[in-house]
Design a protein around this motif. Structure first.
Motif, PDB file in Angstrom:
ATOM      1  N   CYS A  65      -0.199   5.003  -2.385  1.00  0.00           N
ATOM      2  CA  CYS A  65      -1.246   5.385  -1.427  1.00  0.00           C
ATOM      3  C   CYS A  65      -0.740   6.288  -0.306  1.00  0.00           C
ATOM      4  CB  CYS A  65      -1.860   4.129  -0.791  1.00  0.00           C
ATOM      5  SG  CYS A  65      -2.570   2.943  -1.950  1.00  0.00           S
ATOM      6  N   TRP A  71       0.811  -1.210   0.000  1.00  0.00           N
ATOM      7  CA  TRP A  71       0.000   0.000   0.000  1.00  0.00           C
ATOM      8  C   TRP A  71       0.851   1.269   0.000  1.00  0.00           C
ATOM      9  CZ3 TRP A  71      -3.694  -1.683   4.558  1.00  0.00           C
ATOM     10  CH2 TRP A  71      -4.492  -2.742   4.121  1.00  0.00           C
ATOM     11  N   ARG A 131      -1.311   0.951  -5.527  1.00  0.00           N
ATOM     12  CA  ARG A 131      -2.609   0.326  -5.305  1.00  0.00           C
ATOM     13  C   ARG A 131      -3.754   1.343  -5.216  1.00  0.00           C
ATOM     14  NH1 ARG A 131      -2.134  -4.436  -2.456  1.00  0.00           N
ATOM     15  NH2 ARG A 131      -4.353  -4.712  -2.888  1.00  0.00           N
TER      16      ARG A 131
END
Length: 540
Positions: free
Chosen positions: A217, A198, A204
């Motif tokens: 992210c 992440w 992502r």
């Protein structure tokens, strides 16, 4: 022409993108592109050139451009020299208007208590009030509390304790080794590889594409920096705990302000001696597999600069300087540079290339792959400890102000100071959920995937919602938690003025500007004044 948002290194990012489809599928894209044009007031296809930035600064109302010539007449006689400007400063409970005048500021009435956000550790209710001068919000001007919290349900589960990694017992080291070994093999959505993906690679969060062109992210040099990294550390801690025999063990923290001869033993080598098994085993905290490229398995790289990683006096000054700041924007700015960036930049310190590939590309130095090195967990446990220390100091002193007007409002002022052209109502971002934690398709863990739990507002209350505490708040060998509290009382609580500029502390004078030993030159700072070379990585 448009401003290139990906090149903004501070707080001029589009806050509107934070209110995204939290319930969307993993590969879904939901960018509110139709509203982007309302947010950017600068017109240009690239960053504003230097002459435009100088013009912007010249437009500010500066009375003199040299500190020794500051003779502006301020209402309350206090002048602050900042950005080559002489600026008037008002006492607590007063707000500056028309550049030189101070008018009375006071709190509004308290809001009602929020509904009970339940957890196993007492739950959470909050309320807040706003500081106003006349009819205008004046974030940060009032003394006293702007926010308050309380528990609302019984505590039904024990707290995890995050200990100094150098203070772990033989059994705790053994338990962490065996648990981390299993956790890294967990391929589920609650497993290690899913969670660390992440942060950076493989990107992502495509709904952040307008801000993060590689779709990562995480957030850096941004109001969401600390809340977002708190959530991923909690996520990793909860995943690790499923394999720990002792459920009170949290992710240890690496206190970089301590004088030491080496980095912590748990992180140091590929092999480690298990004191309970009484044999040498593979160390799961040393490196991690990233991916296979051209048939070759790639693992995280380390080429540490020990003189940079162990520069305890430099890291101590940056730590104390950050925690003493009242303004959240200034706190994040100082903490981001030193200590946060210093550890990342010094863990792999080389400008060499091998077969055309930068040697530190797959390392904690790179925002893309930083989370793949297990040292990331211990480093961000330590960074989060400073966030908790700041909250503790403010609440014990009765001056907590974790509110939209204070946090987002002061960030807006910081953005204006840096000349960023963002005009959106950034206060909304304070209560927007962060991805991918709020996305239940990507994150099935109820500890972090609730709408409110994943906001900057609620995630601030770490012990009530996430069930962890730190074993101690000591920093450095010669500067204790009690020393920090004494300095905080003298310099922040008892001062007539809110001051984020100069701090006469027990470890010397710390100041925000023109301080070469506190201001991180991009790269690994080896010498306070003259780093050997400049190896710059943008933690954007």
């Amino acid at each position: 022409m448009k401003l290139r948002l990906s090149d903004s290194h501070h707080f001029g990012l589009l806050f509107l993108l934070l209110g995204l489809q939290c319930s969307s599928q993993d590969d879904g894209i939901s960018v509110l592109s139709s509203e982007l044009s309302e947010l950017v007031t600068w017109e240009g296809s690239a960053e504003p050139p230097v002459n435009e930035l100088k013009y912007f600064l010249k437009k500010k109302k500066c009375y003199w451009q040299y500190k020794h010539l500051c003779d502006v007449q301020c209402d309350q006689g206090k002048i602050r020299y900042s950005d080559n400007c002489c600026l008037c400063v008002c006492k607590k409970n007063y707000a500056l208007v028309r550049d030189t005048q101070c008018i009375r500021a006071k709190w509004t009435t308290w809001s009602s208590w929020s509904g009970c956000l339940k957890s196993n550790w007492g739950g959470l209710q909050t309320r807040e009030r706003v500081c106003k001068a006349g009819s205008s919000v004046s974030a940060g001007a009032c003394a006293g509390r702007g926010s308050a919290s309380r528990t609302c349900v019984p505590v039904t589960k024990g707290f995890r304790i995050r200990k100094n990694v150098r203070d772990l017992s033989a059994y705790e080291i053994h338990d962490l080794i065996q648990a981390m070994t299993k956790f890294k093999k967990d391929s589920s959505k609650n497993g290690y590889r899913n969670i660390i993906s992440w942060h950076g690679w493989p990107g992502r969060c495509p709904w952040y594409h307008e801000v993060h062109h590689d779709n990562h992210c995480s957030w850096h040099r941004h109001p969401l920096f600390l809340p977002w990294h708190r959530l991923i550390t909690v996520q990793l801690e909860d995943g690790l705990s499923r394999y720990l025999r002792d459920q009170t063990i949290g992710i240890p923290f690496w206190d970089w302000t301590e004088t030491a001869d080496d980095i912590p033993y748990l992180l140091r080598d590929r092999k480690i001696y298990d004191p309970i098994l009484k044999k040498v085993v593979d160390n799961p905290f040393h490196s991690s597999f990233i991916k296979t490229k051209h048939g070759i398995p790639l693992y995280t790289t380390r080429l540490p600069s020990y003189s940079g990683l162990l520069m305890d006096a430099y890291l101590l000054k940056g730590t104390v300087r950050a925690v003493l700041t009242r303004n959240y924007f200034n706190f994040v700015e100082q903490l981001s540079k030193n200590p946060h960036d210093q550890i990342h930049n010094c863990f792999c310190w080389s400008n060499e290339t091998v077969l055309g590939q930068y040697r530190c590309h797959y390392s904690i130095l790179s925002p893309k792959y930083a989370s793949y090195d297990p040292a990331f967990m211990l480093h961000h446990s330590a960074v989060d400890r400073l966030f908790v220390m700041r909250r503790t100091l403010e609440e014990e002193a009765g001056i907590s102000d974790w509110t939209s007007s204070s946090v987002a409002g002061n960030c807006a002022k910081g953005m204006e100071k840096l000349g960023m052209g963002v005009t959106s109502d950034i206060s909304r971002s304070f209560r927007w959920p962060m991805s991918p934690f709020c996305n239940k398709t990507m994150n099935p863990n109820p500890l972090t995937n609730g709408y409110e739990r994943s906001t900057t507002h609620k995630s601030y209350y770490e012990s009530q919602l996430f069930g962890y505490k730190y074993s101690n708040f000591n920093i450095g060998g010669k500067y204790s938690w009690e020393d920090l509290k004494a300095d905080y009382k003298k310099l922040v609580v008892d001062s007539k003025f809110w001051n984020d500029e100069y701090f006469e502390t027990k470890i010397g004078l710390l100041y925000a500007e023109n301080s070469k030993d506190l201001e991180l030159t991009w790269g690994c700072a080896i010498d306070y004044y003259n780093p050997p070379f400049n190896m710059s990585i943008s933690w954007n």
